[in-house]
Design an enzyme around this catalytic site. Structure first.
Site, PDB file in Angstrom:
ATOM      1  N   HIS A  24       0.841  -1.200   0.000  1.00  0.00           N
ATOM      2  CA  HIS A  24       0.000   0.000   0.000  1.00  0.00           C
ATOM      3  C   HIS A  24       0.882   1.258   0.000  1.00  0.00           C
ATOM      4  CE1 HIS A  24      -3.094  -2.720   2.180  1.00  0.00           C
ATOM      5  NE2 HIS A  24      -3.498  -2.568   0.935  1.00  0.00           N
ATOM      6  N   LYS A  48     -17.342  -7.048   7.282  1.00  0.00           N
ATOM      7  CA  LYS A  48     -16.018  -7.675   7.285  1.00  0.00           C
ATOM      8  C   LYS A  48     -15.474  -7.667   8.700  1.00  0.00           C
ATOM      9  CE  LYS A  48     -13.579  -6.923   2.872  1.00  0.00           C
ATOM     10  NZ  LYS A  48     -12.467  -6.189   2.270  1.00  0.00           N
ATOM     11  N   ARG A  97      -2.392  -6.105  -8.443  1.00  0.00           N
ATOM     12  CA  ARG A  97      -1.347  -7.092  -8.139  1.00  0.00           C
ATOM     13  C   ARG A  97      -1.256  -8.199  -9.179  1.00  0.00           C
ATOM     14  NH1 ARG A  97      -3.445  -7.977  -2.184  1.00  0.00           N
ATOM     15  NH2 ARG A  97      -5.268  -7.356  -3.368  1.00  0.00           N
ATOM     16  N   SER A 134      -3.063  -7.791   2.837  1.00  0.00           N
ATOM     17  CA  SER A 134      -3.432  -7.618   4.249  1.00  0.00           C
ATOM     18  C   SER A 134      -3.909  -8.941   4.832  1.00  0.00           C
ATOM     19  CB  SER A 134      -4.549  -6.572   4.382  1.00  0.00           C
ATOM     20  OG  SER A 134      -4.100  -5.321   3.961  1.00  0.00           O
TER      21      SER A 134
HETATM   22  P1  ADP Z   1      -9.773  -3.750  -0.605  1.00  0.00           P
HETATM   23  O1  ADP Z   1     -10.435  -4.557   0.462  1.00  0.00           O
HETATM   24  O2  ADP Z   1     -10.576  -2.570  -1.061  1.00  0.00           O
HETATM   25  O3  ADP Z   1      -9.180  -4.526  -1.763  1.00  0.00           O
HETATM   26  P2  ADP Z   1      -7.101  -3.480   0.406  1.00  0.00           P
HETATM   27  O4  ADP Z   1      -6.742  -2.784   1.652  1.00  0.00           O
HETATM   28  O5  ADP Z   1      -6.891  -4.958   0.344  1.00  0.00           O
HETATM   29  O6  ADP Z   1      -8.584  -3.065   0.164  1.00  0.00           O
HETATM   30  O7  ADP Z   1      -6.338  -2.851  -0.835  1.00  0.00           O
HETATM   31  C1  ADP Z   1      -6.456  -1.495  -1.168  1.00  0.00           C
HETATM   32  C2  ADP Z   1      -5.768  -1.246  -2.506  1.00  0.00           C
HETATM   33  O8  ADP Z   1      -4.386  -1.533  -2.393  1.00  0.00           O
HETATM   34  C3  ADP Z   1      -6.276  -2.141  -3.654  1.00  0.00           C
HETATM   35  O9  ADP Z   1      -6.234  -1.388  -4.852  1.00  0.00           O
HETATM   36  C4  ADP Z   1      -5.277  -3.239  -3.706  1.00  0.00           C
HETATM   37  O10 ADP Z   1      -5.190  -3.810  -5.008  1.00  0.00           O
HETATM   38  C5  ADP Z   1      -4.006  -2.482  -3.365  1.00  0.00           C
HETATM   39  N1  ADP Z   1      -3.011  -3.374  -2.798  1.00  0.00           N
HETATM   40  C6  ADP Z   1      -3.179  -4.315  -1.857  1.00  0.00           C
HETATM   41  N2  ADP Z   1      -2.025  -4.960  -1.588  1.00  0.00           N
HETATM   42  C7  ADP Z   1      -1.095  -4.420  -2.416  1.00  0.00           C
HETATM   43  C8  ADP Z   1       0.285  -4.672  -2.662  1.00  0.00           C
HETATM   44  N3  ADP Z   1       0.939  -5.631  -2.030  1.00  0.00           N
HETATM   45  N4  ADP Z   1       0.920  -3.893  -3.552  1.00  0.00           N
HETATM   46  C9  ADP Z   1       0.239  -2.912  -4.207  1.00  0.00           C
HETATM   47  N5  ADP Z   1      -1.062  -2.647  -4.066  1.00  0.00           N
HETATM   48  C10 ADP Z   1      -1.730  -3.391  -3.178  1.00  0.00           C
END
Ligand code: ADP
Length: 163
Positions: A24, A48, A97, A134
């Site tokens: 992130h 969630k 990703r 996450s």
């Molecule tokens: P959501 O539940 O909305 O997918 P996340 O917190 O999992 O929320 O992810 C938020 C954003 O960050 C999404 O666009 C996701 O694709 C991106 N993201 C998650 N993990 C990574 C990573 N390892 N590298 C780059 N972007 C990521």
């Protein structure tokens, strides 16, 4: 509230961020040259089960960006496009990703554009972050593993401020 005539390029970066990972952080860092301001939106989803409360997530992410006036962090519990409008944002920033993310992101981006004209800007994840999510980090935490490689390090001066 921002004036509708504002020329500033504002993007929201919405997500659950439970927790906020180095993946992130990399998207925020790479988004900063593209936008004047990035508002990290911590989505609150009652359905969630979260590891960290939204307050705690907002607080932790805010601390990481305390030195960066162009990044703000806010929680929201309504539609992402409504949050974007409140922020005066014309862009949604997201990370991509893998092909697994692709169709989901495309459908949401198309729907959001249709609803409001907002544009989604997708950045391809740097390869060495593409397997970090996450949910994997939460799983490791649940089993007591060390996850510090996957979480952004607080800046040293932020630590000093906290003492
Ligand atoms: P959501 O539940 O909305 O997918 P996340 O917190 O999992 O929320 O992810 C938020 C954003 O960050 C999404 O666009 C996701 O694709 C991106 N993201 C998650 N993990 C990574 C990573 N390892 N590298 C780059 N972007 C990521």
């Amino acid at each position: 509230m921002h004036s509708p005539n504002s020329r500033r390029k504002i993007a929201i970066f919405p997500g659950s961020f439970d927790p906020f990972t180095v993946g992130h952080a990399s998207i925020v860092e790479r988004g900063l040259p593209l936008f004047d301001e990035i508002v990290i939106g911590v989505g609150v989803n009652e359905n969630k089960r979260a590891l960290y409360t939204s307050d705690r997530r907002v607080e932790a992410i805010s601390r990481l960006y305390a030195h960066e006036p162009r990044v703000r962090v806010e929680a929201y519990d309504d539609l992402t496009v409504d949050f974007a409008r409140r922020c005066g944002a014309s862009f949604i920033l997201r990370g991509l990703r893998s092909v697994k993310d692709f169709e989901y992101e495309r459908d949401i981006a198309n729907m959001n554009h249709r609803l409001t004209g907002i544009e989604t800007v997708l950045l391809f994840t740097e390869p060495h972050y593409s397997s970090i999510s996450s949910s994997v980090v939460r799983e490791l935490i649940a089993f007591g593993k060390d996850v510090h490689d996957f979480l952004p390090a607080p800046r040293p001066e932020a630590d000093a401020d906290a003492r």
